[in-house]
Design an enzyme around this catalytic site. Sequence first.
Site, PDB file in Angstrom:
ATOM      1  N   HIS A  15       0.838  -1.210   0.000  1.00 28.51           N
ATOM      2  CA  HIS A  15       0.000   0.000   0.000  1.00 28.51           C
ATOM      3  C   HIS A  15       0.865   1.249   0.000  1.00 28.51           C
ATOM      4  O   HIS A  15       2.057   1.205   0.317  1.00 28.51           O
ATOM      5  CB  HIS A  15      -0.926   0.015   1.217  1.00 28.51           C
ATOM      6  CG  HIS A  15      -0.182   0.165   2.512  1.00 28.51           C
ATOM      7  ND1 HIS A  15       0.491  -0.872   3.113  1.00 28.51           N
ATOM      8  CD2 HIS A  15       0.031   1.253   3.309  1.00 28.51           C
ATOM      9  CE1 HIS A  15       1.071  -0.448   4.204  1.00 28.51           C
ATOM     10  NE2 HIS A  15       0.825   0.850   4.354  1.00 28.51           N
ATOM     11  N   ASP A  55       0.468   5.044   1.854  1.00 24.74           N
ATOM     12  CA  ASP A  55      -0.321   5.448   3.010  1.00 24.74           C
ATOM     13  C   ASP A  55      -1.487   6.383   2.645  1.00 24.74           C
ATOM     14  O   ASP A  55      -1.308   7.387   1.949  1.00 24.74           O
ATOM     15  CB  ASP A  55       0.573   6.128   4.062  1.00 24.74           C
ATOM     16  CG  ASP A  55       1.499   5.122   4.741  1.00 24.74           C
ATOM     17  OD1 ASP A  55       1.148   3.921   4.797  1.00 24.74           O
ATOM     18  OD2 ASP A  55       2.584   5.541   5.219  1.00 24.74           O
ATOM     19  N   HIS A  67       4.679   0.308   0.168  1.00 22.07           N
ATOM     20  CA  HIS A  67       5.433  -0.493   1.136  1.00 22.07           C
ATOM     21  C   HIS A  67       4.602  -1.640   1.696  1.00 22.07           C
ATOM     22  O   HIS A  67       3.380  -1.695   1.512  1.00 22.07           O
ATOM     23  CB  HIS A  67       6.006   0.386   2.257  1.00 22.07           C
ATOM     24  CG  HIS A  67       4.983   1.213   2.950  1.00 22.07           C
ATOM     25  ND1 HIS A  67       4.508   2.405   2.455  1.00 22.07           N
ATOM     26  CD2 HIS A  67       4.336   1.031   4.131  1.00 22.07           C
ATOM     27  CE1 HIS A  67       3.621   2.921   3.281  1.00 22.07           C
ATOM     28  NE2 HIS A  67       3.484   2.105   4.312  1.00 22.07           N
ATOM     29  N   ARG A  74       4.323   5.852  13.808  1.00 18.70           N
ATOM     30  CA  ARG A  74       4.431   6.583  12.540  1.00 18.70           C
ATOM     31  C   ARG A  74       3.823   7.972  12.660  1.00 18.70           C
ATOM     32  O   ARG A  74       2.805   8.145  13.329  1.00 18.70           O
ATOM     33  CB  ARG A  74       3.681   5.804  11.452  1.00 18.70           C
ATOM     34  CG  ARG A  74       3.806   6.425  10.070  1.00 18.70           C
ATOM     35  CD  ARG A  74       2.878   5.735   9.081  1.00 18.70           C
ATOM     36  NE  ARG A  74       1.545   6.302   9.127  1.00 18.70           N
ATOM     37  CZ  ARG A  74       0.486   5.779   8.518  1.00 18.70           C
ATOM     38  NH1 ARG A  74       0.583   4.661   7.833  1.00 18.70           N
ATOM     39  NH2 ARG A  74      -0.692   6.372   8.592  1.00 18.70           N
TER      40      ARG A  74
END
Length: 289
Positions: free
Chosen positions: A102, A104, A259, A274
Site C-alpha cells: 500500500h 499510506d 510499502h 508513525r
Amino acid sequence: MSTRTAAQLTLNPLGPHFGAQVEGLDLADAHDDDLVAVRAALTEKKVLFFRGQHLDDDGQVALGRRLGELTASHPVVGGVDEAHPEIYALDSADNGFADVWHTDVTFMPRPPLGSILRAVILPPTGGDTSWADSQLAYDSLSSPVRELADQLTAVHDGNREFGYYLAQRRGGKGSVWDGDVVTRLDPVEHPVVRVHPETGRKGIFVNPGFTSHIVGVSEAESRGILDLLYAHLTKPEHIIRHRWSLGDIAMWDNRSTAHYANRDYGTAHRVMHRITLRGDLPVGPTTSH
Ligand SMILES: O=C(O)CCC(=O)C(=O)O
Ligand SMILES: [Fe+2]
C-alpha cells in the site's frame, strides 16, 4: 560508495536506483540546513534510513514538525495517546499489521506527502519492511502500457480496511483531516499515474491496500489492469527491504513509493510509531487545472 551532498549529508545508497542510509546525523540535534538536505534527499532517494537514533514520541513529533506540516495520526485511527494525536501506532497485539502492499492513506483526497516510522518494539526475527519504487516501476513498463495507464483513473476506498474501525471504535467520529472531522470514508478518485509535484517524474499510483477499481472499464478489465500493475510494481528489481534494529528511523516519500511489512514473527510483539506529513492533491498526466 557514499556521497556527500552540499549540506554535508552522507548518503549510502541501498540499491542502484533508490533508498539510502543517512550516516552520522543525529535527528534529535539536527541543524536546519541538515533537515533541508534531508528533505531534498527524501525526494531524490524516496526512502531514507537513519540508524542509532534516540527519538521518543515527543522527539519524533518535533522532528516531523521541522520537516513539514503534521497530519493527525490517521483519518480514522486515533493517536497513540492523548499527548500525541499525531502518532499512529501499529501494534501487533492490537491487530496492527501492514502485510498488504500500500501507499499510506490514498483513500483520502490528499494522501500524506511522506511518513516517518520508528521501531518501538521489535520481534527477535522477522518483521522486515519493504518499499517499492513506483517511478522506477512506471519507467520500466512498456510504452503502450504506460500510455494506457496515463489515461486511467482509479477509485480508492478506505472502508475495506478502516470502515469497521470508524464505526466500532471511534463511534463514527474520526480525526480532523484537511480541516474536517472524518465521519465517512467516501471513496475518492486519483490518477493511476501520479506526476510527482517536485520532480515531474511519473509513478504508478494504485495499490492493493486501498484501490478498489479502475473507472470506466469493465470489472474484468479493471482486475486485469490492476493485477498487471501490482505484479510489475512489486517486482524484486523495484524493491528494497529493511531489517529493523531499535533506534532505526525510516522516512519515505509517499508520492513515489509503496510499502509492505512482513507478518512473519508469529506471536512475538512488534510496535511501530508513525507520523505523516501533509500532502497535496495527486495530479496525473492528463489532469487539467
Ligand atoms: O510496520 C511497518 O513496518 C510499516 C507499517 C506501515 O505500513 C506504515 O507505518 O505506514
Ligand atoms: Fe503504511
